[in-house]
Design a protein around this motif. Structure first.
Motif, PDB file in Angstrom:
ATOM      1  N   HIS A 188      -9.398  -0.890  -0.856  1.00 15.50           N
ATOM      2  CA  HIS A 188      -9.728  -0.289   0.438  1.00 15.50           C
ATOM      3  C   HIS A 188      -9.016   1.046   0.598  1.00 15.50           C
ATOM      4  O   HIS A 188      -7.835   1.195   0.250  1.00 15.50           O
ATOM      5  CB  HIS A 188      -9.329  -1.210   1.585  1.00 15.50           C
ATOM      6  CG  HIS A 188      -9.461  -0.543   2.931  1.00 15.50           C
ATOM      7  ND1 HIS A 188     -10.685  -0.326   3.533  1.00 15.50           N
ATOM      8  CD2 HIS A 188      -8.536   0.003   3.763  1.00 15.50           C
ATOM      9  CE1 HIS A 188     -10.499   0.296   4.683  1.00 15.50           C
ATOM     10  NE2 HIS A 188      -9.210   0.522   4.844  1.00 15.50           N
ATOM     11  N   LEU A 189      -9.747   2.021   1.170  1.00 21.27           N
ATOM     12  CA  LEU A 189      -9.195   3.335   1.471  1.00 21.27           C
ATOM     13  C   LEU A 189      -9.521   3.699   2.913  1.00 21.27           C
ATOM     14  O   LEU A 189     -10.681   3.712   3.308  1.00 21.27           O
ATOM     15  CB  LEU A 189      -9.797   4.401   0.539  1.00 21.27           C
ATOM     16  CG  LEU A 189      -9.496   5.862   0.890  1.00 21.27           C
ATOM     17  CD1 LEU A 189      -8.016   6.178   0.693  1.00 21.27           C
ATOM     18  CD2 LEU A 189     -10.370   6.807   0.067  1.00 21.27           C
ATOM     19  N   VAL A 223      -4.870   1.772   0.566  1.00 23.03           N
ATOM     20  CA  VAL A 223      -4.215   3.068   0.724  1.00 23.03           C
ATOM     21  C   VAL A 223      -4.693   3.701   2.018  1.00 23.03           C
ATOM     22  O   VAL A 223      -5.887   3.650   2.343  1.00 23.03           O
ATOM     23  CB  VAL A 223      -4.515   4.001  -0.475  1.00 23.03           C
ATOM     24  CG1 VAL A 223      -4.136   5.451  -0.163  1.00 23.03           C
ATOM     25  CG2 VAL A 223      -3.785   3.521  -1.719  1.00 23.03           C
ATOM     26  N   VAL A 224      -3.753   4.291   2.756  1.00 29.81           N
ATOM     27  CA  VAL A 224      -4.083   5.087   3.934  1.00 29.81           C
ATOM     28  C   VAL A 224      -3.727   6.531   3.606  1.00 29.81           C
ATOM     29  O   VAL A 224      -2.547   6.864   3.465  1.00 29.81           O
ATOM     30  CB  VAL A 224      -3.317   4.612   5.183  1.00 29.81           C
ATOM     31  CG1 VAL A 224      -3.651   5.501   6.379  1.00 29.81           C
ATOM     32  CG2 VAL A 224      -3.649   3.150   5.483  1.00 29.81           C
ATOM     33  N   ALA A 225      -4.738   7.378   3.440  1.00 31.08           N
ATOM     34  CA  ALA A 225      -4.530   8.797   3.145  1.00 31.08           C
ATOM     35  C   ALA A 225      -4.518   9.566   4.457  1.00 31.08           C
ATOM     36  O   ALA A 225      -5.478   9.501   5.227  1.00 31.08           O
ATOM     37  CB  ALA A 225      -5.626   9.319   2.221  1.00 31.08           C
ATOM     38  N   VAL A 226      -3.427  10.283   4.711  1.00 31.41           N
ATOM     39  CA  VAL A 226      -3.237  10.972   5.989  1.00 31.41           C
ATOM     40  C   VAL A 226      -3.428  12.468   5.793  1.00 31.41           C
ATOM     41  O   VAL A 226      -2.716  13.098   5.005  1.00 31.41           O
ATOM     42  CB  VAL A 226      -1.843  10.677   6.568  1.00 31.41           C
ATOM     43  CG1 VAL A 226      -1.680  11.341   7.930  1.00 31.41           C
ATOM     44  CG2 VAL A 226      -1.612   9.173   6.670  1.00 31.41           C
ATOM     45  N   LEU A 227      -4.400  13.042   6.519  1.00 28.77           N
ATOM     46  CA  LEU A 227      -4.723  14.459   6.422  1.00 28.77           C
ATOM     47  C   LEU A 227      -4.631  15.095   7.809  1.00 28.77           C
ATOM     48  O   LEU A 227      -5.639  15.342   8.463  1.00 28.77           O
ATOM     49  CB  LEU A 227      -6.135  14.648   5.851  1.00 28.77           C
ATOM     50  CG  LEU A 227      -6.461  13.915   4.550  1.00 28.77           C
ATOM     51  CD1 LEU A 227      -7.920  14.125   4.176  1.00 28.77           C
ATOM     52  CD2 LEU A 227      -5.553  14.385   3.438  1.00 28.77           C
ATOM     53  N   PRO A 228      -3.409  15.376   8.280  1.00 30.64           N
ATOM     54  CA  PRO A 228      -3.278  16.016   9.593  1.00 30.64           C
ATOM     55  C   PRO A 228      -3.713  17.467   9.531  1.00 30.64           C
ATOM     56  O   PRO A 228      -3.794  18.076   8.463  1.00 30.64           O
ATOM     57  CB  PRO A 228      -1.778  15.905   9.885  1.00 30.64           C
ATOM     58  CG  PRO A 228      -1.143  15.880   8.532  1.00 30.64           C
ATOM     59  CD  PRO A 228      -2.111  15.149   7.633  1.00 30.64           C
ATOM     60  N   GLY A 229      -3.995  18.036  10.691  1.00 30.03           N
ATOM     61  CA  GLY A 229      -4.520  19.396  10.743  1.00 30.03           C
ATOM     62  C   GLY A 229      -3.615  20.420  10.096  1.00 30.03           C
ATOM     63  O   GLY A 229      -4.093  21.364   9.463  1.00 30.03           O
ATOM     64  N   GLY A 261     -18.847  -3.229   2.450  1.00 29.06           N
ATOM     65  CA  GLY A 261     -17.678  -4.052   2.720  1.00 29.06           C
ATOM     66  C   GLY A 261     -16.547  -3.286   3.356  1.00 29.06           C
ATOM     67  O   GLY A 261     -15.402  -3.752   3.341  1.00 29.06           O
ATOM     68  N   LYS A 262     -16.850  -2.115   3.924  1.00 29.09           N
ATOM     69  CA  LYS A 262     -15.836  -1.243   4.537  1.00 29.09           C
ATOM     70  C   LYS A 262     -14.716  -0.905   3.544  1.00 29.09           C
ATOM     71  O   LYS A 262     -13.548  -0.826   3.908  1.00 29.09           O
ATOM     72  CB  LYS A 262     -15.259  -1.880   5.804  1.00 29.09           C
ATOM     73  CG  LYS A 262     -16.270  -2.018   6.927  1.00 29.09           C
ATOM     74  CD  LYS A 262     -15.609  -2.432   8.220  1.00 29.09           C
ATOM     75  CE  LYS A 262     -16.636  -2.482   9.365  1.00 29.09           C
ATOM     76  NZ  LYS A 262     -16.024  -2.876  10.643  1.00 29.09           N
ATOM     77  N   GLU A 263     -15.129  -0.703   2.282  1.00 25.82           N
ATOM     78  CA  GLU A 263     -14.146  -0.273   1.286  1.00 25.82           C
ATOM     79  C   GLU A 263     -13.580   1.102   1.614  1.00 25.82           C
ATOM     80  O   GLU A 263     -12.452   1.421   1.234  1.00 25.82           O
ATOM     81  CB  GLU A 263     -14.789  -0.240  -0.104  1.00 25.82           C
ATOM     82  CG  GLU A 263     -15.193  -1.593  -0.649  1.00 25.82           C
ATOM     83  CD  GLU A 263     -16.614  -1.975  -0.235  1.00 25.82           C
ATOM     84  OE1 GLU A 263     -17.147  -2.943  -0.794  1.00 25.82           O
ATOM     85  OE2 GLU A 263     -17.198  -1.305   0.658  1.00 25.82           O
ATOM     86  N   ILE A 264     -14.361   1.906   2.336  1.00 27.20           N
ATOM     87  CA  ILE A 264     -13.937   3.253   2.724  1.00 27.20           C
ATOM     88  C   ILE A 264     -14.160   3.404   4.218  1.00 27.20           C
ATOM     89  O   ILE A 264     -15.259   3.155   4.723  1.00 27.20           O
ATOM     90  CB  ILE A 264     -14.737   4.332   1.971  1.00 27.20           C
ATOM     91  CG1 ILE A 264     -14.645   4.128   0.461  1.00 27.20           C
ATOM     92  CG2 ILE A 264     -14.242   5.723   2.352  1.00 27.20           C
ATOM     93  CD1 ILE A 264     -15.682   4.883  -0.326  1.00 27.20           C
ATOM     94  N   VAL A 265     -13.094   3.804   4.926  1.00 29.85           N
ATOM     95  CA  VAL A 265     -13.176   3.971   6.375  1.00 29.85           C
ATOM     96  C   VAL A 265     -12.596   5.330   6.738  1.00 29.85           C
ATOM     97  O   VAL A 265     -11.524   5.707   6.263  1.00 29.85           O
ATOM     98  CB  VAL A 265     -12.407   2.851   7.105  1.00 29.85           C
ATOM     99  CG1 VAL A 265     -12.328   3.135   8.597  1.00 29.85           C
ATOM    100  CG2 VAL A 265     -13.055   1.495   6.855  1.00 29.85           C
ATOM    101  N   ILE A 266     -13.320   6.075   7.557  1.00 25.17           N
ATOM    102  CA  ILE A 266     -12.848   7.373   8.039  1.00 25.17           C
ATOM    103  C   ILE A 266     -12.338   7.209   9.471  1.00 25.17           C
ATOM    104  O   ILE A 266     -13.046   6.676  10.325  1.00 25.17           O
ATOM    105  CB  ILE A 266     -13.968   8.426   8.006  1.00 25.17           C
ATOM    106  CG1 ILE A 266     -14.569   8.525   6.598  1.00 25.17           C
ATOM    107  CG2 ILE A 266     -13.430   9.784   8.469  1.00 25.17           C
ATOM    108  CD1 ILE A 266     -13.588   8.950   5.541  1.00 25.17           C
ATOM    109  N   VAL A 267     -11.119   7.663   9.722  1.00 21.49           N
ATOM    110  CA  VAL A 267     -10.498   7.567  11.041  1.00 21.49           C
ATOM    111  C   VAL A 267     -10.252   8.987  11.545  1.00 21.49           C
ATOM    112  O   VAL A 267      -9.245   9.609  11.204  1.00 21.49           O
ATOM    113  CB  VAL A 267      -9.179   6.780  10.985  1.00 21.49           C
ATOM    114  CG1 VAL A 267      -8.594   6.608  12.384  1.00 21.49           C
ATOM    115  CG2 VAL A 267      -9.383   5.430  10.318  1.00 21.49           C
ATOM    116  N   PRO A 268     -11.145   9.554  12.355  1.00 22.39           N
ATOM    117  CA  PRO A 268     -10.935  10.923  12.842  1.00 22.39           C
ATOM    118  C   PRO A 268      -9.805  10.978  13.864  1.00 22.39           C
ATOM    119  O   PRO A 268      -9.675  10.091  14.712  1.00 22.39           O
ATOM    120  CB  PRO A 268     -12.284  11.286  13.464  1.00 22.39           C
ATOM    121  CG  PRO A 268     -12.896   9.977  13.821  1.00 22.39           C
ATOM    122  CD  PRO A 268     -12.415   8.976  12.824  1.00 22.39           C
TER     123      PRO A 268
END
Length: 726
Positions: free
Chosen positions: A686-687, A659-665, A521-528
């Motif tokens: 959703h994450l 939640v949108v977790a932001v992990l910049p370089g 259900g796209k509960e987890i999505v990775i956005v590179p």
């Protein structure tokens, strides 16, 4: 895990971080016009220094609910602080009738023994302690030897409910001007040093370090301007102030004490010529305290004897230096927990393992994830059915409302201590309770926990429940972890797993594994993302468009969590971009507009999220949950920030649908397993992970153990209660 498609933006220029100078508080009711951009300000609600973003000097904060009060004429912050002052007075009177603090330091030798002798001389009246530390603390210490009152549970110092006298501020402003320091600091200096602040500051310019955000090099420059050639790097006034400053900075990282070697190194780094002499002076003047706890030696096995390295056998714990506010809080907490253990009458409660343990013991520790919260809540309900006075306390107001939606009445710890919610107190200040269940226990700092436990009557049962994998309290101490490690009471581990793909992902992180989880259900999505500019762009896109369209979660119910306040994709940069997209405006009320999402710290160290409603001559009016809160105009600058994006420390104890977790370089160095666990665990449905740290994420999950805090609670508990495996 799946990855959405979407456009990317070119890299945005990185924000330039401002200096760490403390800036003048500004009002909010005056229309200023302009672009809506405001200068950076010291953070009254941020994470412990180094906890989320290296180099950030933000004051620690907790995500908790605002206190509520019906008292006319008082703000909720004033009511909370007034109640805490009254309770601290009761604690002081109670401790004055005891034999004294837990004994420590019997096995010291050499320099540490000499330092301890100086402490004893001050405590016994043979030597006169200076007023340095008392002047630096808003709560005045006793004039005669005896235990000092517990300070308000908000690092680094309790907030004041009244402004300094105009004459005091004016006199301080004059001294600051003579030394070339910003006159805008006058109000904060007067608040920190109290009456006579101008005289104190003129005699000892390094007392400027008592103001949050002032750094040693700034205080040195101020001192040189005032004192000229009469001051140098070894000036006792400077070395004492630096010693206290180092310990205050350690408290921002969660330490209640520091090893002597760490203090020596810190002093040497600031060009103190003789760190040992400096420490001795600070101890003899009563500015800091010296400890060495005696610990029970573990039983040695044959295998231990074979693998033991030379010099390991018989090693004593290192000597520690600490501030009296944290020392008293830890001793008071240890004694209070021991009192509950000893005064509870064992009873047989039928039911779950947790219920049986709570019936037989005065203190019980319960561990588990989000789903496991149902177990201590059910325990409280069953206790009420038995006719007991039971209460559930949580960390945040959002957590309270979530429990209320499921039919469970709860209060926040802040509201309980302020008297805004919860049971009445008796003439001794104790709550009318038979059982207190505290959820989110890892978020308890040592001072809050000490006041809470001191408020429980003899015979009351206390159940501390929480997830030991989440980030600890932003304040000083690690109460839950120390109590678990001491093994002085039953420890019940829940077997209830968190459900769904999110539960599976977070559980794996807790075990040190970043698993590939099926999320149909796209509960987890990775956005590179490739860089910080793209991270900001994609975050705004997710909050404003993708998440509402795909999951039906509006932007106001989606929380952005990032590693720190500073940096090119920290809370400041993200909040600026999110405001521009979600609620553009001129920021004519001190940088804020009606409809802005904000994070508000009613007192230092406690944060609540809300929305700006309006502004008037009195200040800024917010909607925080079900309550309308007035932020006085003089408090807007130090206590308010935009809140579309938070740090993980601020978000701990609260959950959102998305939640949108932001992990910049540039955030890779601030990642740890507990940070990832906490940030990812804030999502209910959703994450989205805006991922720009490459292999730093799995490495942080597998190896990134956060630095252990230096505290004294565990050995104090072990000394008071026989350590036993339940």
């Amino acid at each position: 895990m799946t990855e959405p498609s979407g456009e990317t933006a070119p890299e945005a220029p990185e924000d330039v971080e401002p200096t760490e100078d403390v800036r003048e508080e500004t009002g909010t009711a005056e229309a200023a016009g302009g672009t809506g951009e405001t200068s950076e300000k010291p953070d009254a609600d941020g994470d412990a220094d180094g906890a989320d973003a290296p180099g950030e000097a933000d004051t620690p904060g907790e995500a908790a609910a605002p206190g509520e009060t019906d008292a006319p004429g008082l703000s909720e912050a004033q009511a909370e602080l007034a109640a805490q002052r009254e309770l601290r007075a009761r604690i002081e009177a109670r401790k004055a009738g005891k034999d004294g603090p837990v004994a420590a330091g019997a096995k010291l030798s050499g320099t540490a023994a000499d330092l301890l002798a100086a402490v004893r001389a001050v405590e016994g009246g043979a030597a006169k302690g200076s007023a340095f530390y008392e002047a630096a603390e808003p709560v005045a210490g006793p004039s005669a030897p005896g235990p000092a009152p517990v300070a308000a549970p908000r690092p680094p110092a309790p907030d004041r409910t009244t402004a300094p006298a105009p004459g005091t501020t004016a006199a301080v402003r004059e001294v600051l001007a003579r030394g070339g320091a910003p006159e805008a600091l006058a109000g904060q200096v007067a608040a920190a040093l109290g009456e006579g602040a101008a005289t104190v500051l003129a005699d000892d310019p390094w007392q400027l370090l008592a103001v949050a955000g002032v750094r040693p090099e700034q205080a040195d420059g101020f001192a040189r301007a005032l004192l000229g050639p009469d001051c140098g790097p070894g000036d006792p006034r400077r070395t004492v102030a630096l010693t206290v400053w180092l310990l205050e900075r350690a408290a921002l990282r969660g330490d209640t004490a520091l090893e002597l070697s760490a203090v020596r190194a810190g002093l040497a780094a600031h060009s103190v010529p003789d760190p040992d002499e400096a420490i001795g002076t600070a101890v003899s003047e009563g500015a800091v305290l010296l400890f060495q706890e005696e610990r029970e030696a573990p039983e040695e096995t044959e295998e231990d004897a074979e693998t033991e390295e030379p010099g390991e056998s018989g090693e004593e714990p290192p000597a520690l230096l600490g501030l009296d506010r944290y020392a008293l809080a830890e001793e008071s907490l240890a004694e209070g927990l021991a009192r509950l253990v000893r005064t509870a009458t064992a009873d047989t409660w039928e039911g779950s393992e947790l219920a049986r343990a709570a019936g037989a013991h005065g203190l019980v520790l319960h561990t588990g994830g989000e789903a496991a919260r149902a177990e201590p809540v059910a325990l409280a309900a069953a206790a009420r059915e038995r006719g007991l006075r039971a209460l559930v306390a949580v960390h945040s107001d959002e957590g309270r409302r979530a429990l209320g939606a499921s039919g469970t009445e709860a209060v926040t710890v802040a509201a309980l201590l302020s008297g805004a919610a919860g049971p009445d107190r008796d003439e001794d200040g104790a709550f009318a309770l038979d059982l207190l269940v505290v959820l989110d226990a890892p978020q308890l700092d040592v001072e809050t926990a000490a006041i809470l436990v001191e408020s429980l009557p003899d015979g009351c049962r206390l159940v501390l429940s929480g997830d030991p994998e989440v980030l600890g309290a932003p304040g000083a101490g690690r109460v839950f972890a120390d109590a678990l490690a001491a093994r002085v009471c039953p420890r019940i581990a829940s077997r209830v797993p968190d459900p769904g793909p999110l539960g599976e992902l977070v559980s794996g992180i807790g075990a040190g594994e970043l698993n590939q989880v099926e999320a149909p259900g796209k509960e987890i999505v990775i956005v590179p993302v490739r860089d910080a500019g793209e991270a900001v762009h994609r975050t705004v896109q997710l909050v404003a468009d993708s998440v509402p369209r795909a999951f039906g979660v509006p932007p106001e119910r989606t929380q952005v969590v990032t590693v720190g306040h500073g940096g090119s994709a920290g809370t400041r940069a993200l909040n600026a971009a999110l405001k521009q997209r979600l609620n553009p405006g001129p920021g004519r009320f001190g940088g804020y507009d009606p409809g802005d999402r904000v994070a508000y710290a009613p007192v230092p160290g406690r944060t609540v999220t809300g929305t700006v409603l309006s502004a008037d001559a009195e200040g800024l009016r917010l909607r925080c949950g079900d309550d309308e809160v007035l932020v006085p105009k003089e408090r807007v600058e130090p206590a308010l920030r935009h809140g579309w994006a938070l740090t993980a420390h601020q978000a701990a104890g609260t959950r959102w649908p998305a939640v949108v977790a932001v992990l910049p370089g540039d955030a890779a160095g601030g990642l740890s397993r507990s940070w990832v666990y906490t940030a990812f665990g804030r999502a209910e449905r959703h994450l989205s992970v805006v991922h720009g740290v490459d292999q730093a994420l799995p490495r942080a999950v597998a190896e990134g153990v956060a630095p252990e805090r230096t505290t004294r609670l565990r050995p104090l508990l072990e000394a008071l209660l026989a350590a036993s495996e339940e």
